[in-house]
Design a protein around this motif. Sequence first.
Motif, mmCIF file in Angstrom:
data_model
loop_
_atom_site.group_PDB
_atom_site.id
_atom_site.type_symbol
_atom_site.label_atom_id
_atom_site.label_comp_id
_atom_site.label_asym_id
_atom_site.label_seq_id
_atom_site.Cartn_x
_atom_site.Cartn_y
_atom_site.Cartn_z
ATOM 1 N N LEU A 174 45.916 20.698 39.373
ATOM 2 C CA LEU A 174 46.153 21.932 38.597
ATOM 3 C C LEU A 174 44.854 22.586 38.129
ATOM 4 O O LEU A 174 44.673 23.797 38.238
ATOM 5 N N VAL A 175 43.928 21.766 37.606
ATOM 6 C CA VAL A 175 42.696 22.367 37.054
ATOM 7 C C VAL A 175 41.835 23.003 38.157
ATOM 8 O O VAL A 175 41.159 24.002 37.934
ATOM 9 N N HIS A 176 41.931 22.437 39.345
ATOM 10 C CA HIS A 176 41.211 23.036 40.481
ATOM 11 C C HIS A 176 41.729 24.456 40.723
ATOM 12 O O HIS A 176 40.956 25.394 40.901
ATOM 13 N N TRP A 177 43.063 24.618 40.677
ATOM 14 C CA TRP A 177 43.660 25.930 40.905
ATOM 15 C C TRP A 177 43.344 26.888 39.745
ATOM 16 O O TRP A 177 43.194 28.100 39.950
ATOM 17 N N ILE A 178 43.246 26.338 38.552
ATOM 18 C CA ILE A 178 42.922 27.194 37.398
ATOM 19 C C ILE A 178 41.484 27.720 37.529
ATOM 20 O O ILE A 178 41.221 28.902 37.307
ATOM 21 N N ARG A 179 40.558 26.836 37.938
ATOM 22 C CA ARG A 179 39.169 27.291 38.149
ATOM 23 C C ARG A 179 39.125 28.363 39.233
ATOM 24 O O ARG A 179 38.416 29.362 39.108
ATOM 25 N N TYR A 180 39.900 28.147 40.285
ATOM 26 C CA TYR A 180 39.974 29.131 41.372
ATOM 27 C C TYR A 180 40.464 30.472 40.824
ATOM 28 O O TYR A 180 39.882 31.529 41.090
ATOM 29 N N GLY A 181 41.521 30.425 40.021
ATOM 30 C CA GLY A 181 42.093 31.651 39.451
ATOM 31 C C GLY A 181 41.074 32.379 38.587
ATOM 32 O O GLY A 181 40.937 33.612 38.672
ATOM 33 N N LYS A 182 40.331 31.623 37.762
ATOM 34 C CA LYS A 182 39.332 32.257 36.894
ATOM 35 C C LYS A 182 38.240 32.931 37.733
ATOM 36 O O LYS A 182 37.830 34.051 37.452
ATOM 37 N N ASN A 183 37.763 32.216 38.754
ATOM 38 C CA ASN A 183 36.710 32.778 39.618
ATOM 39 C C ASN A 183 37.162 34.065 40.285
ATOM 40 O O ASN A 183 36.436 35.057 40.326
ATOM 41 N N GLU A 184 38.385 34.033 40.808
ATOM 42 C CA GLU A 184 38.899 35.212 41.511
ATOM 43 C C GLU A 184 39.069 36.393 40.550
ATOM 44 O O GLU A 184 38.762 37.529 40.885
ATOM 45 N N LEU A 185 39.529 36.087 39.342
ATOM 46 C CA LEU A 185 39.708 37.144 38.341
ATOM 47 C C LEU A 185 38.356 37.788 38.001
ATOM 48 O O LEU A 185 38.237 39.009 37.888
ATOM 49 N N MET A 186 37.322 36.945 37.856
ATOM 50 C CA MET A 186 35.972 37.462 37.565
ATOM 51 C C MET A 186 35.477 38.360 38.696
ATOM 52 O O MET A 186 34.903 39.416 38.466
ATOM 53 N N LYS A 187 35.729 37.891 39.936
ATOM 54 C CA LYS A 187 35.287 38.684 41.104
ATOM 55 C C LYS A 187 35.958 40.058 41.077
ATOM 56 O O LYS A 187 35.323 41.075 41.304
ATOM 57 N N LEU A 188 37.266 40.063 40.786
ATOM 58 C CA LEU A 188 38.009 41.332 40.750
ATOM 59 C C LEU A 188 37.446 42.255 39.667
ATOM 60 O O LEU A 188 37.287 43.458 39.869
ATOM 61 N N ARG A 189 37.109 41.660 38.506
ATOM 62 C CA ARG A 189 36.575 42.467 37.398
ATOM 63 C C ARG A 189 35.229 43.077 37.774
ATOM 64 O O ARG A 189 34.966 44.238 37.507
ATOM 65 N N LYS A 190 34.373 42.254 38.402
ATOM 66 C CA LYS A 190 33.048 42.751 38.798
ATOM 67 C C LYS A 190 33.192 43.899 39.790
ATOM 68 O O LYS A 190 32.501 44.893 39.720
ATOM 69 N N LYS A 191 34.137 43.723 40.732
ATOM 70 C CA LYS A 191 34.382 44.737 41.755
ATOM 71 C C LYS A 191 34.790 46.050 41.091
ATOM 72 O O LYS A 191 34.306 47.127 41.446
ATOM 73 N N SER A 192 35.698 45.963 40.102
ATOM 74 C CA SER A 192 36.198 47.190 39.470
ATOM 75 C C SER A 192 35.142 47.854 38.584
ATOM 76 O O SER A 192 35.210 49.042 38.290
ATOM 77 N N GLU A 193 34.103 47.067 38.159
ATOM 78 C CA GLU A 193 33.017 47.657 37.338
ATOM 79 C C GLU A 193 32.026 48.460 38.178
ATOM 80 O O GLU A 193 31.259 49.234 37.663
#
Length: 443
Positions: free
Chosen positions: A423-442
């Motif tokens: 589970l924690v592996h998937w949570i880290r993945y989710g956080k990383n992807e969310l950050m990438k999306l935020r950077k892209k939108s900035e």
Amino acid sequence: MNKKTFPKGIHPPDKKELSKDFKTEFFPAPSTIVIPLHQHIGAPAEPLVNKKDRVLKGQKIGEAKGFISAPIHASVSGTVKSIEPHLTPSGKKIMSVIITNDGEDEIHPDIKPLKDDISSYSPEEVRTAVRDAGIVGLGGAAFPTSVKLSPPKEFPVDTVILNGAECEPYLTTDYRLMLEKTDELIIGAEILKETVGASKIYIGIEDNKEDLISLYAEKLKGRADFEVAPLKTKYPQGGEKMLVKAILGREVPTGGLPFHVGVLVQNVGTTYAVYETLKTGMPLIERGLTITGEGIKTPKNLSVRIGTMFKDIVEFSGGYAGNPGKLIMGGPMMGISQYTDNVPVIKATSGILVLPDEEIPHKKEYPCISCNSCVDHCPMNLVPTRIVKLAQNKLFEESKKWGLLDCIECGTCSYVCPANIPLVHWIRYGKNELMKLRKKSEK
Ligand code: SF4
Ligand code: SF4
């Protein structure tokens, strides 16, 4: 004794007996040192030296860029062999200054304390010295300490919690530090208290370290500004939010930090680093760590120069016992798995854990059986199974609504899951992807 704790959590075997009785040894600086220019949360440092330059111990070799950043210093004297990307425990190649150690340990002439009397520093002088020394949280998070010592004015801090919980199984470097540097830690904690304008210091210690609880209670007898807070041994008791809840009964709000409820939590290793810098002027070039696990011949607690390769420390500790199955930077719960020992110690390296192949459960993963165990044990009151399902389906914003960013990555949910879902592996993945999306939108 009134032992404090937080709701939920787990009780993994602590395995501290492997290393806890070994006094901290100084690891001799090796012939080559690899110092990554990005070792902490925030922006990477920019190199200040070139190939073939002579550098001295304590010299600044990387300049901090931005508010959330920290400078980097040479941990030996010698010659810059190269500046090139090198694999680090983060799993990424990071631009690093590689120094050939001349064995002289010649200290840079600028290294001296700002003041002779450590108690005479003003809060601003402490913050500047801590920032210039490149001190970051040594408990593992590596957040720049000077930033933590500068809470916004609208959130006054009344309490400091000295984090001596060391709740990660196997690790004992904080335990040894608290035993061996008691007076220095008490002075360091007082300095932190004065710096943030607090009036009270609690020292949080788990009850599997009864000797420390008695030692500090005796030392601080009659001191109204200090209180030893014995904690139940439970994982993740050393998490900032868990400590604040257990000791003060205050709830750090969702997305908030301890200063939002008037608290500064500081790990004991970081507190000692602050003391050392103010006392000697030497920046953060060395740290304590535990090398341990059933896969290492002679577990030890060591004081090691930043940039020392894991393989050199393994060799110094008698080498691998049997077939090394898993090499981890940190502890078994929150540590980062390594696929090679050809990586350097960074500021966040609290331990090197080696588990032999036969100790590693090679577990098959099954579909979720909706048993609720992950929910019942999550110390942040999250629903890990839901957060993960959403992340797996790339619904990151939705996963955020369920608390993706509130997860402290303690690994408790993965530990208790009978279906062996990482589970924690998937949570880290989710956080990383969310950050990438935020950077892209900035952009
Ligand atoms: S969801 Fe996060 S905080 Fe909760 S148990 Fe899992 S890793 Fe820990
Ligand atoms: S512990 Fe594992 S099996 Fe149980 S609900 Fe959570 S994810 Fe599903």
